[in-house]
Scaffold this motif. Structure first.
Motif, PDB file in Angstrom:
ATOM      1  N   VAL A 171       0.867  -1.168   0.000  1.00  0.00           N
ATOM      2  CA  VAL A 171       0.000   0.000   0.000  1.00  0.00           C
ATOM      3  C   VAL A 171       0.909   1.224   0.000  1.00  0.00           C
ATOM      4  N   PHE A 172       0.785   2.037  -1.043  1.00  0.00           N
ATOM      5  CA  PHE A 172       1.618   3.222  -1.218  1.00  0.00           C
ATOM      6  C   PHE A 172       0.832   4.477  -0.843  1.00  0.00           C
ATOM      7  N   SER A 173       1.500   5.428  -0.214  1.00  0.00           N
ATOM      8  CA  SER A 173       0.924   6.749  -0.013  1.00  0.00           C
ATOM      9  C   SER A 173       2.000   7.789  -0.323  1.00  0.00           C
ATOM     10  N   TYR A 174       1.566   8.877  -0.974  1.00  0.00           N
ATOM     11  CA  TYR A 174       2.500   9.882  -1.476  1.00  0.00           C
ATOM     12  C   TYR A 174       2.072  11.282  -1.037  1.00  0.00           C
ATOM     13  N   SER A 175       3.012  12.004  -0.476  1.00  0.00           N
ATOM     14  CA  SER A 175       2.831  13.422  -0.188  1.00  0.00           C
ATOM     15  C   SER A 175       3.984  14.161  -0.872  1.00  0.00           C
ATOM     16  N   ILE A 176       3.686  14.761  -2.021  1.00  0.00           N
ATOM     17  CA  ILE A 176       4.700  15.461  -2.804  1.00  0.00           C
ATOM     18  C   ILE A 176       4.356  16.951  -2.762  1.00  0.00           C
ATOM     19  N   ARG A 177       4.913  17.638  -1.814  1.00  0.00           N
ATOM     20  CA  ARG A 177       4.644  19.062  -1.622  1.00  0.00           C
ATOM     21  C   ARG A 177       5.778  19.895  -2.229  1.00  0.00           C
ATOM     22  N   PRO A 178       5.540  21.180  -2.453  1.00  0.00           N
ATOM     23  CA  PRO A 178       6.609  22.024  -2.998  1.00  0.00           C
ATOM     24  C   PRO A 178       7.849  22.081  -2.111  1.00  0.00           C
ATOM     25  N   ASP A 179       7.668  21.875  -0.799  1.00  0.00           N
ATOM     26  CA  ASP A 179       8.795  21.998   0.122  1.00  0.00           C
ATOM     27  C   ASP A 179       9.231  20.672   0.732  1.00  0.00           C
ATOM     28  N   ARG A 180       8.489  19.575   0.461  1.00  0.00           N
ATOM     29  CA  ARG A 180       8.799  18.333   1.168  1.00  0.00           C
ATOM     30  C   ARG A 180       8.276  17.119   0.404  1.00  0.00           C
ATOM     31  N   VAL A 181       8.980  16.010   0.551  1.00  0.00           N
ATOM     32  CA  VAL A 181       8.566  14.733  -0.004  1.00  0.00           C
ATOM     33  C   VAL A 181       8.411  13.738   1.137  1.00  0.00           C
ATOM     34  N   SER A 182       7.251  13.079   1.205  1.00  0.00           N
ATOM     35  CA  SER A 182       7.015  12.027   2.196  1.00  0.00           C
ATOM     36  C   SER A 182       6.315  10.861   1.500  1.00  0.00           C
ATOM     37  N   ILE A 183       6.938   9.700   1.564  1.00  0.00           N
ATOM     38  CA  ILE A 183       6.403   8.499   0.906  1.00  0.00           C
ATOM     39  C   ILE A 183       6.383   7.373   1.930  1.00  0.00           C
ATOM     40  N   ARG A 184       5.300   6.613   1.922  1.00  0.00           N
ATOM     41  CA  ARG A 184       5.166   5.465   2.818  1.00  0.00           C
ATOM     42  C   ARG A 184       4.777   4.242   2.001  1.00  0.00           C
ATOM     43  N   ILE A 185       5.457   3.146   2.256  1.00  0.00           N
ATOM     44  CA  ILE A 185       5.144   1.863   1.630  1.00  0.00           C
ATOM     45  C   ILE A 185       4.881   0.864   2.746  1.00  0.00           C
ATOM     46  N   ASP A 186       3.664   0.344   2.767  1.00  0.00           N
ATOM     47  CA  ASP A 186       3.247  -0.607   3.804  1.00  0.00           C
ATOM     48  C   ASP A 186       3.048  -1.962   3.141  1.00  0.00           C
ATOM     49  N   PHE A 187       3.937  -2.910   3.436  1.00  0.00           N
ATOM     50  CA  PHE A 187       3.852  -4.247   2.867  1.00  0.00           C
ATOM     51  C   PHE A 187       3.231  -5.194   3.886  1.00  0.00           C
ATOM     52  N   THR A 188       2.214  -5.946   3.452  1.00  0.00           N
ATOM     53  CA  THR A 188       1.529  -6.904   4.314  1.00  0.00           C
ATOM     54  C   THR A 188       1.510  -8.256   3.646  1.00  0.00           C
ATOM     55  N   GLU A 189       1.909  -9.275   4.411  1.00  0.00           N
ATOM     56  CA  GLU A 189       1.858 -10.665   3.926  1.00  0.00           C
ATOM     57  C   GLU A 189       1.485 -11.531   5.111  1.00  0.00           C
ATOM     58  N   GLY A 190       0.225 -12.031   5.103  1.00  0.00           N
ATOM     59  CA  GLY A 190      -0.249 -12.787   6.248  1.00  0.00           C
ATOM     60  C   GLY A 190      -0.301 -11.901   7.483  1.00  0.00           C
ATOM     61  N   ASP A 191       0.339 -12.370   8.565  1.00  0.00           N
ATOM     62  CA  ASP A 191       0.383 -11.592   9.801  1.00  0.00           C
ATOM     63  C   ASP A 191       1.622 -10.703   9.878  1.00  0.00           C
TER      64      ASP A 191
END
Length: 256
Positions: A171-191
């Protein structure tokens, strides 16, 4: 007239945290550059685009197989194949640069913006330490703008860590602002699974910022590879199960 764009430097932090029974967490400083992939660049003397230098960014490293990439032209072809060629006004590349000619990007990002500057698609380009690569297409069904609150899902296709299976989803989430970059990658497999993040402010790349990065985080990709192998040793020492590398996927890109 060919547009000229500045190169931006993200002196960021990356966090990795496993959600499995065997816990392992770490945070490191890391350097990315962000550039309009189709524009001429205005950059300091220590940086080159498709040329040799202390720090450089090469089309051949991205958009296709490692070392044989086609840069933004590959992105244009991918967009056309998915009926999205009309949305791309600007294509930015967010990636770790070469340092003294050597590069390794566990993940780089193609950021596709429309004419209004809105983020409409992200291509997460994942490369493992075996030299395999797969790119995950992150977009809405109708290619609507990607908001910071959006969560975009993709099935895992590529073997990345020898201590995790090729199963589950990201699950990817992206915050690409003019002053900042924040990216999160949440990997889930079973528990289990892991969370990986990249966060940092956007500033113009300068000779000073290049030299400071090379002093604080020397050797660039060689340092990244060394840290990857160090964390692998820690997992092995803690008793994590080692899984041999399977055959990589035959397709270059996927979404769900």
């Amino acid at each position: 007239m060919t547009p000229v764009a500045r190169v931006e430097h993200i002196a960021g932090r990356t966090f990795h945290g496993r959600k499995d029974a065997i816990r392992n967490r770490f945070t490191y400083g890391i350097d990315y550059v962000l550039v309009d992939a189709e524009a001429q660049v205005a950059a300091p003397a220590l940086f080159s685009r498709n040329g040799a230098n202390l720090v450089s960014l090469h089309d051949s490293d991205h958009g296709g197989p490692p070392g044989a990439g086609r840069g933004a032209a590959w992105v244009r072809d991918v967009l056309a194949e998915h009926g999205a060629g009309h949305i791309a006004h600007r294509i930015d590349l967010l990636a770790q640069p070469r340092v003294l000619g050597h590069v390794f990007n566990p993940v780089a990002f193609w950021l596709v913006h429309d004419a209004a500057g809105r983020l409409r698609m992200v291509i997460a380009e994942v490369t493992n330490t075996f030299g395999d690569r797969h790119s995950y297409l992150c977009h809405h069904d109708d290619f609507a703008p990607i908001r910071e609150s959006d969560r975009l899902k993709a099935a895992k296709c590529l073997h990345v860590s020898p201590f995790q299976r090729v199963a589950g989803h990201y699950v990817f989430s992206y915050s690409i602002r003019p002053d900042r970059v924040s990216i999160r990658i949440d990997f889930t497999e079973g528990d289990g699974g892991l969370v990986a993040t990249l966060d940092g402010s956007r500033k113009p790349l300068s000779a000073g910022s290049i030299l400071r990065a090379c002093i604080r985080r020397p050797f660039g990709a060689r340092r990244v590879l060394g840290l990857i192998h160090w964390q692998a040793f820690r997992l092995w020492w803690k008793g994590a199960r080692y899984r041999p590398r399977p055959e990589p996927p035959t397709q270059e890109t996927s979404r769900f």
